[in-house]
Motif scaffolding. Sequence first.
Motif, PDB file in Angstrom:
ATOM      1  N   CYS A  53      16.075 -12.218 -16.367  1.00  0.00           N
ATOM      2  CA  CYS A  53      16.694 -10.943 -16.657  1.00  0.00           C
ATOM      3  C   CYS A  53      17.253 -10.380 -15.358  1.00  0.00           C
ATOM      4  N   ALA A  54      18.411  -9.730 -15.425  1.00  0.00           N
ATOM      5  CA  ALA A  54      19.035  -9.176 -14.235  1.00  0.00           C
ATOM      6  C   ALA A  54      19.607  -7.804 -14.542  1.00  0.00           C
ATOM      7  N   ALA A  55      19.649  -6.964 -13.523  1.00  0.00           N
ATOM      8  CA  ALA A  55      20.171  -5.603 -13.688  1.00  0.00           C
ATOM      9  C   ALA A  55      21.059  -5.227 -12.513  1.00  0.00           C
ATOM     10  N   GLY A  56      21.924  -4.269 -12.788  1.00  0.00           N
ATOM     11  CA  GLY A  56      22.735  -3.726 -11.696  1.00  0.00           C
ATOM     12  C   GLY A  56      24.013  -4.471 -11.432  1.00  0.00           C
ATOM     13  N   GLY A  57      24.424  -5.312 -12.365  1.00  0.00           N
ATOM     14  CA  GLY A  57      25.672  -6.041 -12.201  1.00  0.00           C
ATOM     15  C   GLY A  57      26.444  -6.024 -13.488  1.00  0.00           C
ATOM     16  N   SER A  58      27.704  -6.414 -13.414  1.00  0.00           N
ATOM     17  CA  SER A  58      28.533  -6.360 -14.621  1.00  0.00           C
ATOM     18  C   SER A  58      29.419  -7.581 -14.759  1.00  0.00           C
ATOM     19  N   GLY A  59      29.095  -8.633 -14.057  1.00  0.00           N
ATOM     20  CA  GLY A  59      29.937  -9.814 -14.098  1.00  0.00           C
ATOM     21  C   GLY A  59      29.202 -11.024 -14.624  1.00  0.00           C
ATOM     22  N   ARG A  97      28.532 -13.796 -12.423  1.00  0.00           N
ATOM     23  CA  ARG A  97      27.921 -14.546 -11.318  1.00  0.00           C
ATOM     24  C   ARG A  97      26.586 -13.928 -10.942  1.00  0.00           C
ATOM     25  N   PRO A  98      25.592 -14.770 -10.608  1.00  0.00           N
ATOM     26  CA  PRO A  98      24.282 -14.227 -10.210  1.00  0.00           C
ATOM     27  C   PRO A  98      24.385 -13.274  -9.017  1.00  0.00           C
ATOM     28  N   ASP A  99      25.283 -13.552  -8.076  1.00  0.00           N
ATOM     29  CA  ASP A  99      25.336 -12.714  -6.874  1.00  0.00           C
ATOM     30  C   ASP A  99      25.913 -11.328  -7.156  1.00  0.00           C
ATOM     31  N   GLU A 100      26.339 -11.083  -8.372  1.00  0.00           N
ATOM     32  CA  GLU A 100      26.838  -9.752  -8.726  1.00  0.00           C
ATOM     33  C   GLU A 100      25.725  -8.818  -9.181  1.00  0.00           C
ATOM     34  N   TYR A 101      24.507  -9.346  -9.325  1.00  0.00           N
ATOM     35  CA  TYR A 101      23.391  -8.561  -9.843  1.00  0.00           C
ATOM     36  C   TYR A 101      22.403  -8.244  -8.734  1.00  0.00           C
ATOM     37  N   GLU A 102      21.908  -7.023  -8.781  1.00  0.00           N
ATOM     38  CA  GLU A 102      21.066  -6.523  -7.696  1.00  0.00           C
ATOM     39  C   GLU A 102      19.578  -6.789  -7.906  1.00  0.00           C
ATOM     40  N   TYR A 103      19.137  -6.721  -9.153  1.00  0.00           N
ATOM     41  CA  TYR A 103      17.698  -6.825  -9.440  1.00  0.00           C
ATOM     42  C   TYR A 103      17.441  -7.994 -10.386  1.00  0.00           C
ATOM     43  N   TRP A 104      16.287  -8.658 -10.151  1.00  0.00           N
ATOM     44  CA  TRP A 104      15.931  -9.834 -10.938  1.00  0.00           C
ATOM     45  C   TRP A 104      14.473  -9.811 -11.341  1.00  0.00           C
ATOM     46  N   GLY A 105      14.195 -10.359 -12.529  1.00  0.00           N
ATOM     47  CA  GLY A 105      12.825 -10.600 -12.928  1.00  0.00           C
ATOM     48  C   GLY A 105      12.340 -11.934 -12.372  1.00  0.00           C
ATOM     49  N   GLN A 106      11.086 -12.261 -12.710  1.00  0.00           N
ATOM     50  CA  GLN A 106      10.472 -13.474 -12.181  1.00  0.00           C
ATOM     51  C   GLN A 106      10.806 -14.703 -13.021  1.00  0.00           C
ATOM     52  N   GLY A 107      11.346 -14.501 -14.210  1.00  0.00           N
ATOM     53  CA  GLY A 107      11.737 -15.607 -15.076  1.00  0.00           C
ATOM     54  C   GLY A 107      10.676 -15.971 -16.093  1.00  0.00           C
ATOM     55  N   ASN A 156      21.133   3.565 -17.201  1.00  0.00           N
ATOM     56  CA  ASN A 156      22.342   3.597 -16.382  1.00  0.00           C
ATOM     57  C   ASN A 156      22.798   2.221 -15.923  1.00  0.00           C
ATOM     58  N   TYR A 157      21.995   1.190 -16.210  1.00  0.00           N
ATOM     59  CA  TYR A 157      22.268  -0.126 -15.658  1.00  0.00           C
ATOM     60  C   TYR A 157      22.784  -1.085 -16.714  1.00  0.00           C
ATOM     61  N   PRO A 158      23.897  -1.757 -16.420  1.00  0.00           N
ATOM     62  CA  PRO A 158      24.238  -2.908 -17.255  1.00  0.00           C
ATOM     63  C   PRO A 158      23.204  -4.001 -17.004  1.00  0.00           C
ATOM     64  N   MET A 159      22.957  -4.817 -18.008  1.00  0.00           N
ATOM     65  CA  MET A 159      21.897  -5.815 -17.943  1.00  0.00           C
ATOM     66  C   MET A 159      22.447  -7.180 -18.316  1.00  0.00           C
ATOM     67  N   GLY A 160      21.802  -8.206 -17.789  1.00  0.00           N
ATOM     68  CA  GLY A 160      22.246  -9.550 -18.111  1.00  0.00           C
ATOM     69  C   GLY A 160      21.089 -10.522 -18.197  1.00  0.00           C
ATOM     70  N   TRP A 161      21.351 -11.647 -18.830  1.00  0.00           N
ATOM     71  CA  TRP A 161      20.418 -12.779 -18.873  1.00  0.00           C
ATOM     72  C   TRP A 161      21.117 -13.985 -18.251  1.00  0.00           C
ATOM     73  N   PHE A 201      25.187 -17.943 -16.127  1.00  0.00           N
ATOM     74  CA  PHE A 201      25.283 -16.772 -17.001  1.00  0.00           C
ATOM     75  C   PHE A 201      24.986 -17.152 -18.445  1.00  0.00           C
ATOM     76  N   VAL A 202      24.262 -16.281 -19.138  1.00  0.00           N
ATOM     77  CA  VAL A 202      23.993 -16.469 -20.563  1.00  0.00           C
ATOM     78  C   VAL A 202      24.612 -15.334 -21.383  1.00  0.00           C
ATOM     79  N   ALA A 203      24.265 -14.091 -21.026  1.00  0.00           N
ATOM     80  CA  ALA A 203      24.761 -12.948 -21.791  1.00  0.00           C
ATOM     81  C   ALA A 203      24.619 -11.686 -20.951  1.00  0.00           C
ATOM     82  N   ARG A 204      25.419 -10.673 -21.273  1.00  0.00           N
ATOM     83  CA  ARG A 204      25.274  -9.375 -20.616  1.00  0.00           C
ATOM     84  C   ARG A 204      25.648  -8.263 -21.571  1.00  0.00           C
ATOM     85  N   ILE A 205      25.176  -7.063 -21.247  1.00  0.00           N
ATOM     86  CA  ILE A 205      25.423  -5.909 -22.104  1.00  0.00           C
ATOM     87  C   ILE A 205      25.696  -4.711 -21.217  1.00  0.00           C
TER      88      ILE A 205
END
Length: 122
Positions: A97-103, A105-115, A31-36, A47-51
Amino acid sequence: QVQLVESGGGLVQPGGSLRLSCAASGRTFSNYPMGWFRQATGKEREFVARITWWLGGSTYYADSVKGRFTISRDNAKNTVYLQMNSLKPEDTAVYYCAAGGSGYRPDEYEYWGQGTQVTVSS
């Protein structure tokens, strides 16, 4: 809540390839859009990429990686990937890796990995 764990980083020579993986757990991954995103030393996270969340959905890339990087997802495995080809020294960064956002900008994403660190050097 979604937990994200990246893997696949490392040291690679210019022109080489790496595939990053991001394993998700918690809420329904599909259910979550994802980004790198990535952050080089002394620079802001970029931002690098999103799906989008649906299978076969849309992908978007930063101009700096377009044509070299490919984002994809496997909802059955709760995993999103970033295939990186023709790597350049300027791609060196910690990749997140980031989840819960669709834009874009980093502040548009709710969840983050450790990198995971990617270093491109000869």
